[in-house]
Design a protein around this motif. Structure first.
Motif: not given
Lengths: 255, 255, 255, 255
Positions: A17, A19, A23-34
């Protein structure tokens, strides 16, 4: 005897998901995860459980006191508020390591973490209320002796991090291999370990091992309780005593 | 030549706060820390920077493109919405490691991380716009080759975590000591390194080192750009190419 | 007979805080308020209660099933994660309006909402478990008939909002004055009312009143249950039936 | 002359999603909506815009200073972190009401709010940088005179809310019909209106109208600026002056 209930939280097919379609923006992934981790901390914490972020796409929770309905509610709330879903697998056992082996094995049998058809699996059986006791969970809360004076105020921020990380890695492996315990870095210079019933000598040995292999000086507070919160709060208070008395192993009064 | 701008985000007097007047609930601390990290990811990410959670009470950001006003705005927003405050220190240099050494040193001179009187310090000077170039930041995005098949679907969740953590630790130290780079675990099996200008051979050596010392097989995509986001997105696309072509080092087309 | 348990959540001395030492950024205040509301929704919702944002600095919750310990836990979690604190006052009564009058009065007796010395008051007594029944809460979930076709796709966004707001205002006052009910806008074209035991005729009259005074056409689903969630989910299902059958009042099967 | 840039944020096909496959838990919907609003407040606020929650599924933002790329970034971040998507439509005009009429009309032409095929539309053109001036936005920040003493500490919480709501409704309609302004309740006893260039007499009339029709006593601070934040912060400071001097209309020094 401890009787730890562990829940493995595995995001369903998360890697692909991240990628898709690109690839999705890293900062959005970091935000989602945290934020997902924060939400689980509150949802499970309101019922006195603990969650550890681990790899973020695979989180490990200590869930003594959470029944199947509470687990299903967590799963539903993720689905309702995030673009991804999660599978949950509950394991129990006399050691935390054994409980997690059971939980992981059951989930693996249902399909791969990257299986597009395996979604929102809910597996395993919580400890029945009648079998729960006030000693089911043992938590050890470690921190680094004078981390601020030794590292934070002295070394550059990455070197401080490297030292604490090395201490954590040494502790994590020793506690797992020698004591069937699961240890997690929880920020700052703090490590929380979920343990079976260990002796003061066991903790002293672990601290000596970390001193020898990683040159990091730890101390620990130990608590027991019916839930992760009860045991963990005991451990925190014991750690405060260790700080005040300049000792390296203290146990909460309840034991 | 790279010209990385690094910002150290250090919570003010955070350790004492977590135990005043008595230890605070762990799940609330976990929620506070991870949400603060998520907020910084969005606030800094909206201006194309990256933040890494590191120790949570000490976070490291790559902030090329963020001026002093943007930093002050982040600081103000934390004060307005959280029970704690943060100090920010900006460093620049031809290597990320050097930039962070400068940022940390400047902050340490202002007082201890546990100094009750040192609050909301804002230090350092961003790179002037006129001196920014399209090559200022180099990002390397590593992941583990077939992590799902090798670890997640095969080992128990803690053993998987241990292996990936060992790979991360080996990489982190090698990249720092040999290449003045800062490497961070960002979830799953992903590690992002902020690097000076390194060659393909440098990356091949790093991957071989991790294979030898931790028995973990990595591959990497490398990107460069004017900001962390530009470089990082290039790295992600390059990593996709490496996955497709089954290679271990790829670079984004822009270089 | 209903037996609604209502909790007033009042931020302590919030107005002065928003302008001390000088006015704080509006977007930070909006973020703080809406995230606090979201957190309360989850914390109270995980125990099957409902919260309504109302004025954000004064929120109203339906908390049947939440004991004093659960209330104290909510209060503690706010203190641990926000720069402000909250007082909670629990009221009970055969009508929601009465319950809230009691809760408000008790809190006012402790001091002003802008009293710097009144912090984290926790007042009132929840309904004892032995006295709770499956009929304690009645929830009516209203929406606007064809709001999308009538308003959203036809008028400009503010005019649509004005119409729906007018319908809400008319309903809110009628339900309060005629039926001791508390009605809240919950987004879109949805209004949730917490009611004592009302008849179909009562709801038909309310709908006719809103049609006459505000020219807005409503329909409603009604549910009862031991908790806000149980009653509210019944109401949602009944509203779905009303949409399908093109009726204006439906009740959930449980009644 | 003002030159307000307004953005309509409309969730795509949201109503049907909330009941598919069956009605979703209300507390999860409330959490989703309020967190999305909080995120937009930060994302748009970091570039000095304002967002108002309005109906939550239709939000209205003042976005002077945000270009198309910034809008697209907001849209992307929603898609990456929420289970729903949003369409954005930008309108400009000499009055806020006109700007919103344009924005809404353009979006309606692309399809219904409940059209399953209309997703992530991005429409309209921001004001070119060269045409922006320091007077483009006028913000009026109203509050209720002694709301705490008159309502919060005297009436029950719902009656207080009803009175403030009635004052808001009267103001909202008057400001829209007489002055092409858009007014929004922002919590507590605060209302923010986005206005064209209005005179002191216009504001005095509006306050008299609300006194006459709803028996609620308001005062207002007015600011102008290049962005919503600049104008709004001026309005907040002017409102502080009005509180201190016990006047009913004040303007920020910049005008």
């Amino acid at each position: 005897m401890t009787n730890t209930q562990v829940t493995l939280v595995q995001l369903d097919n998360y890697g692909p998901w991240t990628v898709t379609p690109s690839p999705r923006r890293e900062v959005d992934l970091q935000t989602l995860q945290s934020r997902l981790y924060a939400d689980l901390s509150q949802a499970i914490g309101t019922r006195d459980g603990y969650v550890f972020f681990t790899r973020f796409d695979n989180m490990i929770a200590v869930t003594n006191g959470l029944d199947l309905e509470a687990h299903a509610r967590v799963q539903e709330s993720i689905r309702n508020r995030y673009p991804i879903t999660a599978s949950l697998s509950i394991g129990t056992g006399s050691t935390p390591a054994d409980a997690l082996v059971g939980a992981t094995g059951a989930l693996q049998q249902q399909g791969s973490a990257q299986d597009a058809d395996r979604r929102e699996t809910l597996l395993g059986q919580p400890i029945p209320d009648a079998e729960r006791t006030d000693d089911d969970v043992q938590i050890a809360h470690f921190d680094v002796i004078d981390a601020t004076g030794t590292y934070t105020d002295e070394l550059d921020a990455f070197a401080s991090f490297t030292h604490i990380e090395a201490g954590y890695a040494a502790l994590m492996r020793h506690m797992h291999d020698a004591h069937d315990s699961l240890s997690f870095f929880v920020g700052g210079d703090n490590i929380i370990a979920v343990c079976p019933g260990l002796s003061d000598g066991d903790y002293e040995d672990a601290i000596a091992h970390v001193q020898d292999t990683a040159d990091v000086a730890l101390r620990v507070g130990v608590g027991r309780g019916a839930s992760a919160h009860d045991a963990g709060m005991g451990a925190k208070h014991a750690l405060e005593v260790a700080r005040e008395h300049d000792t390296i192993v203290e146990r909460s009064g309840r034991q």
